[in-house]
Design a protein around this motif. Structure first.
Motif, mmCIF file in Angstrom:
data_model
loop_
_atom_site.group_PDB
_atom_site.id
_atom_site.type_symbol
_atom_site.label_atom_id
_atom_site.label_comp_id
_atom_site.label_asym_id
_atom_site.label_seq_id
_atom_site.Cartn_x
_atom_site.Cartn_y
_atom_site.Cartn_z
ATOM 1 N N ASP A 1 0.803 -1.209 0.000
ATOM 2 C CA ASP A 1 0.000 0.000 0.000
ATOM 3 C C ASP A 1 0.841 1.267 0.000
ATOM 4 O O ASP A 1 0.314 2.349 0.141
ATOM 5 C CB ASP A 1 -0.902 0.002 1.237
ATOM 6 C CG ASP A 1 -2.348 0.080 0.839
ATOM 7 O OD1 ASP A 1 -2.624 0.136 -0.359
ATOM 8 O OD2 ASP A 1 -3.180 0.092 1.755
ATOM 9 N N ASP A 2 2.137 1.167 -0.110
ATOM 10 C CA ASP A 2 2.974 2.345 -0.048
ATOM 11 C C ASP A 2 2.975 3.026 -1.416
ATOM 12 O O ASP A 2 3.590 2.566 -2.351
ATOM 13 C CB ASP A 2 4.388 1.930 0.360
ATOM 14 C CG ASP A 2 5.240 3.130 0.699
ATOM 15 O OD1 ASP A 2 6.459 2.960 0.806
ATOM 16 O OD2 ASP A 2 4.698 4.239 0.869
ATOM 17 N N GLY A 3 2.268 4.141 -1.550
ATOM 18 C CA GLY A 3 2.116 4.800 -2.841
ATOM 19 C C GLY A 3 3.135 5.887 -3.090
ATOM 20 O O GLY A 3 3.031 6.620 -4.053
ATOM 21 N N ASP A 4 4.160 6.039 -2.215
ATOM 22 C CA ASP A 4 5.101 7.121 -2.423
ATOM 23 C C ASP A 4 6.325 6.694 -3.214
ATOM 24 O O ASP A 4 7.220 7.479 -3.429
ATOM 25 C CB ASP A 4 5.529 7.712 -1.078
ATOM 26 C CG ASP A 4 6.208 6.695 -0.183
ATOM 27 O OD1 ASP A 4 6.198 5.498 -0.527
ATOM 28 O OD2 ASP A 4 6.740 7.107 0.862
ATOM 29 N N ALA B 1 8.245 -1.161 -7.008
ATOM 30 C CA ALA B 1 9.344 -1.632 -6.170
ATOM 31 C C ALA B 1 9.114 -1.215 -4.721
ATOM 32 O O ALA B 1 8.461 -0.214 -4.447
ATOM 33 C CB ALA B 1 10.667 -1.060 -6.666
ATOM 34 N N GLU B 2 9.626 -2.000 -3.823
ATOM 35 C CA GLU B 2 9.566 -1.673 -2.405
ATOM 36 C C GLU B 2 10.433 -0.445 -2.146
ATOM 37 O O GLU B 2 11.422 -0.222 -2.836
ATOM 38 C CB GLU B 2 10.101 -2.844 -1.569
ATOM 39 C CG GLU B 2 9.264 -4.091 -1.638
ATOM 40 C CD GLU B 2 7.947 -3.934 -0.907
ATOM 41 O OE1 GLU B 2 7.868 -3.115 0.020
ATOM 42 O OE2 GLU B 2 6.985 -4.618 -1.284
ATOM 43 N N PRO B 3 10.068 0.357 -1.139
ATOM 44 C CA PRO B 3 10.942 1.485 -0.790
ATOM 45 C C PRO B 3 12.336 0.982 -0.408
ATOM 46 O O PRO B 3 12.469 0.018 0.338
ATOM 47 C CB PRO B 3 10.242 2.130 0.410
ATOM 48 C CG PRO B 3 8.816 1.687 0.304
ATOM 49 C CD PRO B 3 8.848 0.337 -0.363
ATOM 50 N N GLY B 4 13.341 1.603 -0.964
ATOM 51 C CA GLY B 4 14.723 1.220 -0.677
ATOM 52 C C GLY B 4 15.205 0.016 -1.460
ATOM 53 O O GLY B 4 16.228 -0.571 -1.126
ATOM 54 N N GLU B 5 14.489 -0.397 -2.487
ATOM 55 C CA GLU B 5 14.869 -1.557 -3.313
ATOM 56 C C GLU B 5 16.268 -1.342 -3.884
ATOM 57 O O GLU B 5 16.546 -0.320 -4.495
ATOM 58 C CB GLU B 5 13.870 -1.732 -4.448
ATOM 59 C CG GLU B 5 14.212 -2.840 -5.426
ATOM 60 C CD GLU B 5 14.067 -4.213 -4.811
ATOM 61 O OE1 GLU B 5 15.033 -4.987 -4.895
ATOM 62 O OE2 GLU B 5 13.004 -4.500 -4.253
ATOM 63 N N SER B 6 17.155 -2.327 -3.656
ATOM 64 C CA SER B 6 18.512 -2.187 -4.186
ATOM 65 C C SER B 6 19.025 -3.462 -4.857
ATOM 66 O O SER B 6 20.065 -3.443 -5.480
ATOM 67 C CB SER B 6 19.477 -1.764 -3.074
ATOM 68 O OG SER B 6 19.495 -2.758 -2.056
ATOM 69 N N GLU B 7 18.287 -4.575 -4.723
ATOM 70 C CA GLU B 7 18.772 -5.827 -5.283
ATOM 71 C C GLU B 7 18.439 -5.971 -6.764
ATOM 72 O O GLU B 7 19.242 -6.468 -7.534
ATOM 73 C CB GLU B 7 18.201 -7.003 -4.495
ATOM 74 C CG GLU B 7 18.724 -7.056 -3.076
ATOM 75 C CD GLU B 7 18.129 -8.220 -2.310
ATOM 76 O OE1 GLU B 7 17.593 -9.160 -2.936
ATOM 77 O OE2 GLU B 7 18.207 -8.185 -1.082
#
Length: 184
Positions: free
Chosen positions: A6-9, A31-37
């Motif tokens: 639900d994170d829309g930012d 992508a998830e916040p902070g996605e780096s992989e």
């Protein structure tokens, strides 16, 4: 990366893989916040399909799908009105509308006027358009002064049956399209 989040930012998406090893073609995943992989990039403003706009919330997807439908309705209504535009821009209506701004050509603006007698025209009704009324004073056979009033009259025939039928067809199309849009 799931679509349930639900994170829309976060405006990034992960192209390619979907939660497992299945390759997705054309679908975008937020992508998830902070996605780096996994590699991520911004959603394209021009090529993101409307079906993927729901990632940003229901309202965003509805807004863009409604905007697309209204643009299509307006385009079709404009095409239906094309015969009227061509008629109003022709020599038949107003001598090809000379001295008219390019953006107003094809509108119902009439450039052909004549002065006609108007004995019952009061000057006070023409406060905002004094250039459309004029008067002259003459002497009657009895020797009295008499003011004759003249008003400028448009000679264009904008009330033809064809113009009315096209306008009615456009109105009917817009009404039906609005009903269909509300049902959609």
């Amino acid at each position: 990366v799931g679509l349930d989040d639900d994170d829309g930012d976060d405006w990034l998406y992960s192209p390619g893989q979907n939660k497992g090893s299945q390759e997705r073609t054309g679908d975008l995943q937020r992508a998830e916040p902070g996605e780096s992989e996994s590699p991520t990039k911004l959603y394209s403003t021009l090529s993101t399909p409307l079906s993927q706009m729901g990632d940003f919330g229901l309202g965003v997807g509805l807004y863009f799908s409604s905007l697309r439908a209204i643009a299509l309705i307006s385009l079709v209504a404009g095409l239906i009105n094309l015969p009227n535009i061509l008629y109003f821009a022709s020599d038949v209506y107003s001598a090809n509308q000379p001295d008219v701004n390019f953006l107003l050509k094809g509108s119902a603006l009439c450039t052909e006027q004549v002065w006609v007698p108007c004995p019952t025209c009061p000057i006070d009704k023409y406060e905002n358009s004094r250039d459309r009324i004029a008067g002259t004073t003459t002497v009657t056979p009895d020797g009295e002064l008499q003011t004759l009033m003249f008003a400028m009259k448009n000679t264009c025939d904008g009330t033809t049956m064809n113009v009315g039928i096209v306008n009615l067809a456009t109105l009917g199309f817009i009404m039906l399209a609005t009903i269909a849009l509300s049902a959609y």
